[in-house]
Design a protein around this motif. Sequence first.
Motif, PDB file in Angstrom:
ATOM      1  N   LYS B 399       0.692  -1.298  -0.214  1.00 13.27           N
ATOM      2  CA  LYS B 399       0.031  -0.124  -0.274  1.00 13.27           C
ATOM      3  C   LYS B 399       0.869   1.496   0.234  1.00 13.27           C
ATOM      4  N   GLY B 401       0.426   5.533   0.153  1.00 12.84           N
ATOM      5  CA  GLY B 401      -0.256   6.744   0.059  1.00 12.84           C
ATOM      6  C   GLY B 401      -0.033   7.674  -0.459  1.00 12.84           C
ATOM      7  N   PHE B 413      -0.099   1.883   5.925  1.00 13.38           N
ATOM      8  CA  PHE B 413       0.617   1.700   4.762  1.00 13.38           C
ATOM      9  C   PHE B 413       1.832   1.211   4.923  1.00 13.38           C
ATOM     10  N   VAL B 416       4.445   6.264   2.562  1.00 13.39           N
ATOM     11  CA  VAL B 416       3.803   7.230   2.491  1.00 13.39           C
ATOM     12  C   VAL B 416       4.501   8.522   1.841  1.00 13.39           C
TER      13      VAL B 416
END
Lengths: 147, 469
Positions: B399, B401, B413, B416
């Motif tokens: 993930k 971000g 996440f 980021v």
Amino acid sequence: MLIKRKAPWWNVFYLIEVISGLLITMKHFLFKKTATLQFPEERREYSDRYRGLHYIKTVNNVENCTACMLCPTVCPAECIHIVAEERADKEKYPARFEIDLLRCCFCGMCEEACPKDAIKLSNIYEMAQVERIVLEKDVLLDQRGGK
Amino acid sequence: MPKCTIDGREVEFQAGENIVNIAKRVGVDVPVFCYHPGLSVVAQCRMCLVEVEKMPKLQTACSTPATDGMVVRTTSDSVKKARASTMEFLLVNHPLDCPVCDKSGECDLQDNSFAHGSAYMRSTEERRTFVDVDMGPVIQKNMNRCIHCTRCIRFGDEVAGVREMVAIQRGNMTDITTIDGLPLSTQYAGNYADICPTGALTLKDFRFKKRAWFLKKTPSVCGGCSKGCATEVHHENGSIYRTLPRVSPGVNKYWLCDEGRFLFNHAQEEDRVREVWTKTSSEATWAEEIQKFRSTLAQAGSVVFAVGSDLTLEEMKAIQVFVSQHAPSAVLGHFGTPGILTSSEDGPEDSILRMKSKTANLMGAEKLGFKPLQKASFDVAIVFTAGRAVLPELQAKHKIGVGLFITKEAERFDVVLPSLSMFEKDGTIVNHAGIEQRLRRVVPPRGHCKSISEVLMLLANTGKKQGVA
């Protein structure tokens, strides 16, 4: 063009000039007050309006300042920095009050703008330092002058 | 159209308009305290007295509708005298603690006293004092400063829809307070401080933070919900201090809800991620992470681009273009408020301003053809947000971000990349009614935040220029 003026013959001896010069020296040496001061021991008297080192006036150990920010507003050198806060005995007080002495031009406008008679310029003029100085609040609360 | 004359200037008006508004149009300033264009007229402060020809006494300009051929004088001796005496009466009980008061610099009482009052005071009597009740988390009350204009009472009654402020006692000792001393319950409490013409009601959040005259004012649009209220952000030196409503007759009139008013605090939070953040290393750099991002995109099987509906139209379009060119197989969807997926599900939350969709640009996302995010599992999920949209529960192995995150959110996440808040960028947002409004950059971002379009540009730039941050 250089004009050669003919001087009288007695000027060759410079005697009159030497004597009159010596008379002036002796007049100052013997009969006049000396213009210089022996500084650390002797100090010059200044008027009460002299604008020297700052302080914040206190009454009963409570600072007069309410952090209204009029002095930083009026300050042409932008050398005053205030952070306002609240405490139990005073609705608004300066939690931090800093004066950057190197930036200050001692114009006295802060003193003039102050509605609470808090910031004052004392008679102290000896501010030479070996490093940059920022006056913190605890230093400023020292009552330096009787103004 | 009927015409009247104000200070020798002829002006046309619509039937029913009062003298204050007409005078304002021709540049004649009639001082007021109790009159507010968004509230009912009570004419009780007596500050707006003007001379009207053929009327025996001075008339209150706020409650007198103009008539055809009316001749109004606002600078005659009798008007000046009336104003001066009204000011003197108002100041009989005013503590004059302007150095302490947060309102000073933008205070109607201060301005009008300066313009129409006297610098001297005849009264030597002791001033009335009150013990103040706590008004809840938004409003700080100081009854000593009150001039009984009752704007707050009328605001609660007519606009906020809760009758919570009342005047108790009589005459000199009139106390404006809440019923039974309860804290304010309305979600529009910040407006009490805005409409108060003195420092009697001030914001607790703004208390002693900054003097009004230091603040720079930038018109902006609230990003708190899909209403798109016009705001004015007050800031200095890169920090935002408060948000005030800006008059916008078609959208929010004169008001702003507390949620939108204090939205700027989220963008200024201490633990906001302002540098590149990764789960594994603490020394990540933009160059490395962009490189990794690029290879992740190239290798991943299924990718989802989750776009927060709090982004601006420009950013959404940039993401759309990026996806179509560099990741054509990726899934694109918007997210925002849980339960409000489309603009048809959006609607007013109360009868005043607040909307159900808590992101500003839901309509804009739909305009650009974004579909709501569907729940599925992916290899890589890339989430774009400006800090307002509620982060979706995504099933993904990796993930990323991009946007405004606080540290707690960032931990969900793997990587980021810090981006801009609503207050740090230019752009366009579309409100629930389809009105496009312009956002302006208020403050520059701190740390190493990059705009979303810059991040996409770095990602798309595959070869030559490698100089990143």
